[in-house]
Design a protein around this motif. Sequence first.
Motif, PDB file in Angstrom:
ATOM      1  N   GLN A 198      33.881  37.646  38.960  1.00  0.00           N
ATOM      2  CA  GLN A 198      33.056  38.269  37.921  1.00  0.00           C
ATOM      3  C   GLN A 198      33.868  38.491  36.646  1.00  0.00           C
ATOM      4  O   GLN A 198      33.390  38.221  35.540  1.00  0.00           O
ATOM      5  CB  GLN A 198      32.503  39.603  38.420  1.00  0.00           C
ATOM      6  CG  GLN A 198      31.677  40.356  37.370  1.00  0.00           C
ATOM      7  CD  GLN A 198      31.352  41.776  37.806  1.00  0.00           C
ATOM      8  OE1 GLN A 198      31.316  42.088  38.997  1.00  0.00           O
ATOM      9  NE2 GLN A 198      31.125  42.647  36.849  1.00  0.00           N
ATOM     10  N   TYR A 199      35.084  38.999  36.806  1.00  0.00           N
ATOM     11  CA  TYR A 199      35.951  39.195  35.628  1.00  0.00           C
ATOM     12  C   TYR A 199      36.149  37.882  34.886  1.00  0.00           C
ATOM     13  O   TYR A 199      36.041  37.811  33.656  1.00  0.00           O
ATOM     14  CB  TYR A 199      37.311  39.752  36.059  1.00  0.00           C
ATOM     15  CG  TYR A 199      37.312  41.196  36.484  1.00  0.00           C
ATOM     16  CD1 TYR A 199      36.646  42.171  35.749  1.00  0.00           C
ATOM     17  CD2 TYR A 199      38.004  41.605  37.630  1.00  0.00           C
ATOM     18  CE1 TYR A 199      36.671  43.501  36.139  1.00  0.00           C
ATOM     19  CE2 TYR A 199      38.032  42.936  38.025  1.00  0.00           C
ATOM     20  CZ  TYR A 199      37.364  43.884  37.280  1.00  0.00           C
ATOM     21  OH  TYR A 199      37.394  45.195  37.675  1.00  0.00           O
ATOM     22  N   ARG A 200      36.461  36.829  35.636  1.00  0.00           N
ATOM     23  CA  ARG A 200      36.713  35.536  35.001  1.00  0.00           C
ATOM     24  C   ARG A 200      35.441  34.972  34.378  1.00  0.00           C
ATOM     25  O   ARG A 200      35.468  34.408  33.279  1.00  0.00           O
ATOM     26  CB  ARG A 200      37.286  34.552  36.026  1.00  0.00           C
ATOM     27  CG  ARG A 200      38.658  34.954  36.569  1.00  0.00           C
ATOM     28  CD  ARG A 200      39.302  33.805  37.329  1.00  0.00           C
ATOM     29  NE  ARG A 200      38.498  33.368  38.461  1.00  0.00           N
ATOM     30  CZ  ARG A 200      38.596  33.884  39.686  1.00  0.00           C
ATOM     31  NH1 ARG A 200      39.459  34.856  39.926  1.00  0.00           N
ATOM     32  NH2 ARG A 200      37.848  33.426  40.670  1.00  0.00           N
ATOM     33  N   ARG A 201      34.321  35.146  35.082  1.00  0.00           N
ATOM     34  CA  ARG A 201      33.048  34.596  34.615  1.00  0.00           C
ATOM     35  C   ARG A 201      32.600  35.251  33.306  1.00  0.00           C
ATOM     36  O   ARG A 201      31.979  34.611  32.461  1.00  0.00           O
ATOM     37  CB  ARG A 201      32.002  34.818  35.703  1.00  0.00           C
ATOM     38  CG  ARG A 201      30.679  34.129  35.481  1.00  0.00           C
ATOM     39  CD  ARG A 201      29.816  34.195  36.731  1.00  0.00           C
ATOM     40  NE  ARG A 201      29.471  35.542  37.149  1.00  0.00           N
ATOM     41  CZ  ARG A 201      29.926  36.136  38.252  1.00  0.00           C
ATOM     42  NH1 ARG A 201      30.753  35.505  39.064  1.00  0.00           N
ATOM     43  NH2 ARG A 201      29.559  37.372  38.561  1.00  0.00           N
ATOM     44  N   THR A 202      32.913  36.525  33.145  1.00  0.00           N
ATOM     45  CA  THR A 202      32.495  37.257  31.945  1.00  0.00           C
ATOM     46  C   THR A 202      33.587  37.327  30.883  1.00  0.00           C
ATOM     47  O   THR A 202      33.425  38.000  29.870  1.00  0.00           O
ATOM     48  CB  THR A 202      32.061  38.684  32.321  1.00  0.00           C
ATOM     49  OG1 THR A 202      33.130  39.349  33.002  1.00  0.00           O
ATOM     50  CG2 THR A 202      30.834  38.654  33.223  1.00  0.00           C
ATOM     51  N   GLY A 203      34.705  36.622  31.114  1.00  0.00           N
ATOM     52  CA  GLY A 203      35.767  36.573  30.123  1.00  0.00           C
ATOM     53  C   GLY A 203      36.650  37.805  30.083  1.00  0.00           C
ATOM     54  O   GLY A 203      37.449  37.976  29.154  1.00  0.00           O
ATOM     55  N   ARG A 204      36.511  38.685  31.083  1.00  0.00           N
ATOM     56  CA  ARG A 204      37.335  39.903  31.121  1.00  0.00           C
ATOM     57  C   ARG A 204      38.655  39.657  31.852  1.00  0.00           C
ATOM     58  O   ARG A 204      38.811  38.674  32.568  1.00  0.00           O
ATOM     59  CB  ARG A 204      36.585  41.026  31.841  1.00  0.00           C
ATOM     60  CG  ARG A 204      35.736  41.917  30.943  1.00  0.00           C
ATOM     61  CD  ARG A 204      34.585  41.194  30.323  1.00  0.00           C
ATOM     62  NE  ARG A 204      33.718  42.102  29.553  1.00  0.00           N
ATOM     63  CZ  ARG A 204      32.608  41.731  28.949  1.00  0.00           C
ATOM     64  NH1 ARG A 204      32.205  40.468  29.014  1.00  0.00           N
ATOM     65  NH2 ARG A 204      31.891  42.603  28.272  1.00  0.00           N
ATOM     66  N   SER A 205      39.575  40.561  31.623  1.00  0.00           N
ATOM     67  CA  SER A 205      40.856  40.489  32.323  1.00  0.00           C
ATOM     68  C   SER A 205      40.642  40.801  33.801  1.00  0.00           C
ATOM     69  O   SER A 205      39.964  41.778  34.152  1.00  0.00           O
ATOM     70  CB  SER A 205      41.843  41.494  31.718  1.00  0.00           C
ATOM     71  OG  SER A 205      43.030  41.556  32.463  1.00  0.00           O
ATOM     72  N   ASP A 206      41.195  39.976  34.665  1.00  0.00           N
ATOM     73  CA  ASP A 206      41.037  40.145  36.108  1.00  0.00           C
ATOM     74  C   ASP A 206      42.005  41.206  36.610  1.00  0.00           C
ATOM     75  O   ASP A 206      43.213  40.977  36.680  1.00  0.00           O
ATOM     76  CB  ASP A 206      41.292  38.810  36.814  1.00  0.00           C
ATOM     77  CG  ASP A 206      41.130  38.906  38.327  1.00  0.00           C
ATOM     78  OD1 ASP A 206      40.746  39.984  38.828  1.00  0.00           O
ATOM     79  OD2 ASP A 206      41.388  37.893  38.997  1.00  0.00           O
ATOM     80  N   ARG A 207      41.479  42.360  36.947  1.00  0.00           N
ATOM     81  CA  ARG A 207      42.342  43.443  37.419  1.00  0.00           C
ATOM     82  C   ARG A 207      43.048  43.083  38.723  1.00  0.00           C
ATOM     83  O   ARG A 207      44.179  43.498  38.954  1.00  0.00           O
ATOM     84  CB  ARG A 207      41.523  44.721  37.607  1.00  0.00           C
ATOM     85  CG  ARG A 207      41.092  45.343  36.287  1.00  0.00           C
ATOM     86  CD  ARG A 207      40.366  46.640  36.495  1.00  0.00           C
ATOM     87  NE  ARG A 207      40.081  47.297  35.229  1.00  0.00           N
ATOM     88  CZ  ARG A 207      39.433  48.451  35.109  1.00  0.00           C
ATOM     89  NH1 ARG A 207      39.011  49.065  36.203  1.00  0.00           N
ATOM     90  NH2 ARG A 207      39.210  48.987  33.932  1.00  0.00           N
ATOM     91  N   PHE A 208      42.392  42.301  39.559  1.00  0.00           N
ATOM     92  CA  PHE A 208      43.008  41.966  40.839  1.00  0.00           C
ATOM     93  C   PHE A 208      44.039  40.845  40.720  1.00  0.00           C
ATOM     94  O   PHE A 208      44.624  40.438  41.722  1.00  0.00           O
ATOM     95  CB  PHE A 208      41.933  41.626  41.871  1.00  0.00           C
ATOM     96  CG  PHE A 208      41.125  42.829  42.277  1.00  0.00           C
ATOM     97  CD1 PHE A 208      41.726  43.871  42.959  1.00  0.00           C
ATOM     98  CD2 PHE A 208      39.787  42.930  41.954  1.00  0.00           C
ATOM     99  CE1 PHE A 208      41.008  44.988  43.316  1.00  0.00           C
ATOM    100  CE2 PHE A 208      39.050  44.046  42.312  1.00  0.00           C
ATOM    101  CZ  PHE A 208      39.662  45.080  42.996  1.00  0.00           C
ATOM    102  N   ALA A 209      44.266  40.385  39.501  1.00  0.00           N
ATOM    103  CA  ALA A 209      45.396  39.488  39.263  1.00  0.00           C
ATOM    104  C   ALA A 209      46.695  40.284  39.166  1.00  0.00           C
ATOM    105  O   ALA A 209      47.784  39.702  39.168  1.00  0.00           O
ATOM    106  CB  ALA A 209      45.177  38.680  37.988  1.00  0.00           C
ATOM    107  N   HIS A 210      46.576  41.601  39.064  1.00  0.00           N
ATOM    108  CA  HIS A 210      47.745  42.487  39.038  1.00  0.00           C
ATOM    109  C   HIS A 210      48.035  42.949  40.459  1.00  0.00           C
ATOM    110  O   HIS A 210      47.209  43.629  41.078  1.00  0.00           O
ATOM    111  CB  HIS A 210      47.492  43.690  38.130  1.00  0.00           C
ATOM    112  CG  HIS A 210      47.174  43.319  36.710  1.00  0.00           C
ATOM    113  ND1 HIS A 210      48.152  43.019  35.781  1.00  0.00           N
ATOM    114  CD2 HIS A 210      45.982  43.179  36.072  1.00  0.00           C
ATOM    115  CE1 HIS A 210      47.581  42.724  34.625  1.00  0.00           C
ATOM    116  NE2 HIS A 210      46.275  42.806  34.771  1.00  0.00           N
ATOM    117  N   ASP A 211      49.192  42.601  40.968  1.00  0.00           N
ATOM    118  CA  ASP A 211      49.519  42.911  42.362  1.00  0.00           C
ATOM    119  C   ASP A 211      49.420  44.400  42.667  1.00  0.00           C
ATOM    120  O   ASP A 211      48.978  44.784  43.758  1.00  0.00           O
ATOM    121  CB  ASP A 211      50.931  42.403  42.697  1.00  0.00           C
ATOM    122  CG  ASP A 211      50.994  40.889  42.808  1.00  0.00           C
ATOM    123  OD1 ASP A 211      49.925  40.266  42.967  1.00  0.00           O
ATOM    124  OD2 ASP A 211      52.106  40.332  42.723  1.00  0.00           O
TER     125      ASP A 211
END
Length: 364
Positions: A198-211
């Motif tokens: 959802q983050y990627r689809r809406t152009g937002r920063s992916d919080r779960f990309a942060h360990d």
Amino acid sequence: MDIDVYRPGELTGADRTAWTALQAGAPPHGSPLANPFLSPEFTLAVGRCRRGVRIAVVREDGDPVAFFPFQRSAAGVGRAVGLGVSDAQGVVHRPGFEWDARELLRACGLSVWEFDHLVAGQRPFEAGASGTFPSPVMDVERGYETYLAHLRARSPKFTRTTLAKERRLGRDAGEVAYVHDERDPAVLHTLMEWKSAQYRRTGRSDRFAHDWITQLVRQLFHTRADRFAGVLSVLSAGGRPVAAHFGLRGERVLACWFPAYDPAYAKYSPGLILHLRMAEAAAAEGIAHLDLGRGQKEYKDSLKTREILVSEGWVTRRHPVAVGHRARRAPVRALRNAVVSRPGLFEPADKILKKVGKVRTGRR
């Protein structure tokens, strides 16, 4: 003030009990201190994932009367614990307790303390607020049927449509089922995958990309205490999860945090159905309200019964580091808030982000 500063692992069991007791003594409607983001469990979990977490304990006659969790850099820059993912920040204190903000910062070795979800009633910190924002709430203290009756009276078409979509989901996809407190880690993993997409689809920063955020959520999922728990709620149709939410439960407050759904079922509005089921289950457990969190979202406006207020800003001492930090951060925040608060700016920006999201996900 008699102030001691501890690392998370140095906090005694007695102090943790006192901290929880201060939260338990805060009425859920009269004080936002009952929010689980202000619990010792949340601070200790962040401390396992992030450096620099500290807790200031204020004592009177040897007894703790206030707890101030924060994160500190080597240069003395302070931030709210979990800044960016925490939806409630401030000092947890006994009723009537007053403090001097600069004295507290000095005792903590801070030149500045930055917050973005300062709860109401933190008068010594409020002078540093640069903006105040609504955080929608779903009141269920009087029971789910009372909440639903309120929803029908305020938004009859929305309520009727959402309930009809739930029935249609059952007809099309199979029996609809709800689990309020799912304990399978595999389902949590599915939720995080949905949310990342959802983050990627809406152009937002992916919080779960942060360990550290992923680690934090997994830790809190396994945290179970009398007055605190990580709660994974799941809506299924035909035995398959279609929507899920992970949040934090306090004694009387359920803090909503990470909702997501399978886009294949978007036409049924599974996220809305899920929130209504969450409200029903929370009411049955004695929860007073669900805090949907700061942010302008259509679904929040549809579900809310009222709003509480949170603030963002900085508390500073006279120090060059404080001046430099504020000069660097203030323009970014001001620009973001200007865009978010004005439909004429937000809508074009949102469209651009979604176009970026399509490129990132390879969709046209």
